[in-house]
Scaffold this motif. Structure first.
Motif, short mmCIF file in Angstrom:
data_model
loop_
_atom_site.label_atom_id
_atom_site.label_comp_id
_atom_site.label_asym_id
_atom_site.label_seq_id
_atom_site.Cartn_x
_atom_site.Cartn_y
_atom_site.Cartn_z
N SER A 1 7.71 2.62 -2.16
CA SER A 1 8.39 2.37 -3.43
C SER A 1 9.65 1.54 -3.22
CB SER A 1 8.72 3.68 -4.14
OG SER A 1 9.60 4.47 -3.37
N LEU A 2 10.36 1.78 -2.14
CA LEU A 2 11.54 0.99 -1.84
C LEU A 2 11.16 -0.43 -1.43
CD1 LEU A 2 14.54 0.77 -1.71
CD2 LEU A 2 14.50 1.85 0.53
N ALA A 3 10.12 -0.57 -0.62
CA ALA A 3 9.66 -1.90 -0.21
C ALA A 3 9.23 -2.71 -1.42
CB ALA A 3 8.51 -1.77 0.79
N ALA A 4 8.55 -2.08 -2.37
CA ALA A 4 8.13 -2.77 -3.59
C ALA A 4 9.34 -3.27 -4.38
CB ALA A 4 7.27 -1.85 -4.44
N ALA B 1 10.93 -6.26 -2.59
CA ALA B 1 10.13 -7.48 -2.77
C ALA B 1 10.31 -8.04 -4.18
CB ALA B 1 8.65 -7.18 -2.49
N LYS B 2 10.37 -7.16 -5.19
CA LYS B 2 10.63 -7.61 -6.57
C LYS B 2 11.99 -8.27 -6.66
CE LYS B 2 8.97 -7.16 -10.11
NZ LYS B 2 8.18 -8.14 -10.88
N ARG B 3 12.97 -7.69 -6.00
CA ARG B 3 14.32 -8.24 -6.02
C ARG B 3 14.37 -9.63 -5.39
NH1 ARG B 3 19.51 -5.92 -2.84
NH2 ARG B 3 21.05 -7.21 -3.88
N ALA B 4 13.48 -9.87 -4.43
CA ALA B 4 13.41 -11.18 -3.79
C ALA B 4 12.67 -12.20 -4.65
CB ALA B 4 12.73 -11.05 -2.43
N GLY B 5 12.10 -11.74 -5.78
CA GLY B 5 11.43 -12.66 -6.69
C GLY B 5 9.93 -12.70 -6.57
N ALA B 6 9.36 -11.85 -5.74
CA ALA B 6 7.91 -11.85 -5.53
C ALA B 6 7.19 -11.09 -6.64
CB ALA B 6 7.57 -11.23 -4.18
N ARG B 7 5.93 -11.44 -6.85
CA ARG B 7 5.05 -10.66 -7.71
C ARG B 7 4.54 -9.52 -6.83
NH1 ARG B 7 -0.70 -10.87 -8.92
NH2 ARG B 7 -0.99 -10.07 -11.03
N VAL B 8 4.65 -8.27 -7.30
CA VAL B 8 4.31 -7.13 -6.46
C VAL B 8 3.13 -6.36 -7.05
CG1 VAL B 8 5.13 -4.98 -5.42
CG2 VAL B 8 6.68 -6.93 -5.64
N ILE B 9 2.12 -6.17 -6.22
CA ILE B 9 0.96 -5.36 -6.55
C ILE B 9 1.01 -4.15 -5.62
CG2 ILE B 9 -1.57 -5.25 -6.60
CD1 ILE B 9 -1.49 -8.34 -6.88
N THR C 1 0.86 -1.18 0.00
CA THR C 1 0.00 0.00 0.00
C THR C 1 0.89 1.23 0.00
OG1 THR C 1 -0.16 -0.03 2.41
CG2 THR C 1 -1.90 -1.16 1.19
N ALA C 2 0.41 2.30 -0.59
CA ALA C 2 1.18 3.54 -0.72
C ALA C 2 2.51 3.29 -1.42
CB ALA C 2 1.38 4.20 0.64
N ALA C 3 2.47 2.50 -2.49
CA ALA C 3 3.68 2.16 -3.22
C ALA C 3 4.33 3.36 -3.90
CB ALA C 3 3.38 1.07 -4.26
N GLY C 4 3.60 4.45 -4.01
CA GLY C 4 4.16 5.66 -4.60
C GLY C 4 4.92 6.51 -3.61
N GLY C 5 4.89 6.15 -2.34
CA GLY C 5 5.59 6.92 -1.32
C GLY C 5 7.03 6.46 -1.14
N ALA C 6 7.73 7.10 -0.27
CA ALA C 6 9.16 6.83 -0.08
C ALA C 6 9.41 5.41 0.41
CB ALA C 6 9.74 7.85 0.90
N VAL C 7 8.77 5.01 1.48
CA VAL C 7 8.97 3.66 2.02
C VAL C 7 8.35 2.61 1.12
CG1 VAL C 7 8.51 2.13 3.98
CG2 VAL C 7 9.12 4.50 4.40
N LEU D 1 5.52 3.60 -11.33
CA LEU D 1 5.69 2.34 -10.62
C LEU D 1 5.71 1.14 -11.56
CD1 LEU D 1 3.45 3.17 -7.57
CD2 LEU D 1 5.93 2.85 -7.53
N THR D 2 4.95 1.19 -12.64
CA THR D 2 4.95 0.06 -13.57
C THR D 2 6.08 0.14 -14.58
OG1 THR D 2 3.30 1.18 -14.93
CG2 THR D 2 2.49 -0.45 -13.37
N THR D 3 6.33 1.32 -15.12
CA THR D 3 7.34 1.42 -16.18
C THR D 3 8.76 1.50 -15.65
OG1 THR D 3 7.08 3.82 -16.33
CG2 THR D 3 5.75 2.48 -17.82
N ARG D 4 8.98 2.24 -14.59
CA ARG D 4 10.35 2.43 -14.10
C ARG D 4 10.74 1.46 -13.00
NH1 ARG D 4 12.45 7.97 -14.49
NH2 ARG D 4 14.28 6.92 -13.69
N LEU D 5 9.78 1.14 -12.11
CA LEU D 5 10.12 0.27 -10.99
C LEU D 5 9.69 -1.18 -11.19
CD1 LEU D 5 9.41 2.62 -7.94
CD2 LEU D 5 11.49 2.33 -9.28
N GLY D 6 8.90 -1.44 -12.22
CA GLY D 6 8.58 -2.82 -12.59
C GLY D 6 7.54 -3.53 -11.77
#
Length: 86
Positions: free
Chosen positions: A33-36, A39-47, A25-31, A59-64
């Motif tokens: 976006s980094l948490a997302a 989690a992606k780096r760990a191999g998870a699917r991130v919503i 939640t709040a993936a566009g915020g500072a914490v 979030l979709t184009t630059r952070l994946g």
């Protein structure tokens, strides 16, 4: 502090692995976006959830992130963006 908060939340508490699905939640915020990204780096699917088309695009184009729910300013309303499979 932002990085440490995201790191502890993802790696010490959540501990995602490949194949897991994580909702940030709040993936566009500072914490968030980094948490997302962690989690992606760990191999998870991130919503993620974010407010505004620009944040969702970033979030979709630059952070994946795999999918996003665009949360409007009115409470209890969310509209999935293109490609979202929620």
């Amino acid at each position: 502090m932002t990085g440490l908060t995201a790191w502890i939340g993802v790696y010490d508490i959540l501990r995602p692995s490949a194949g897991d699905t994580v909702l940030v939640t709040a993936a566009g915020g500072a914490v968030g976006s980094l948490a997302a990204q962690l989690a992606k780096r760990a191999g998870a699917r991130v919503i993620g959830t974010a407010g505004g088309a620009e944040k969702c695009d970033l979030l979709t184009t630059r952070l994946g992130l795999d999918a996003l729910a665009w949360v409007w300013t009115r409470p209890s309303t969310a509209v999935p963006t293109t490609g979202a499979t929620i």
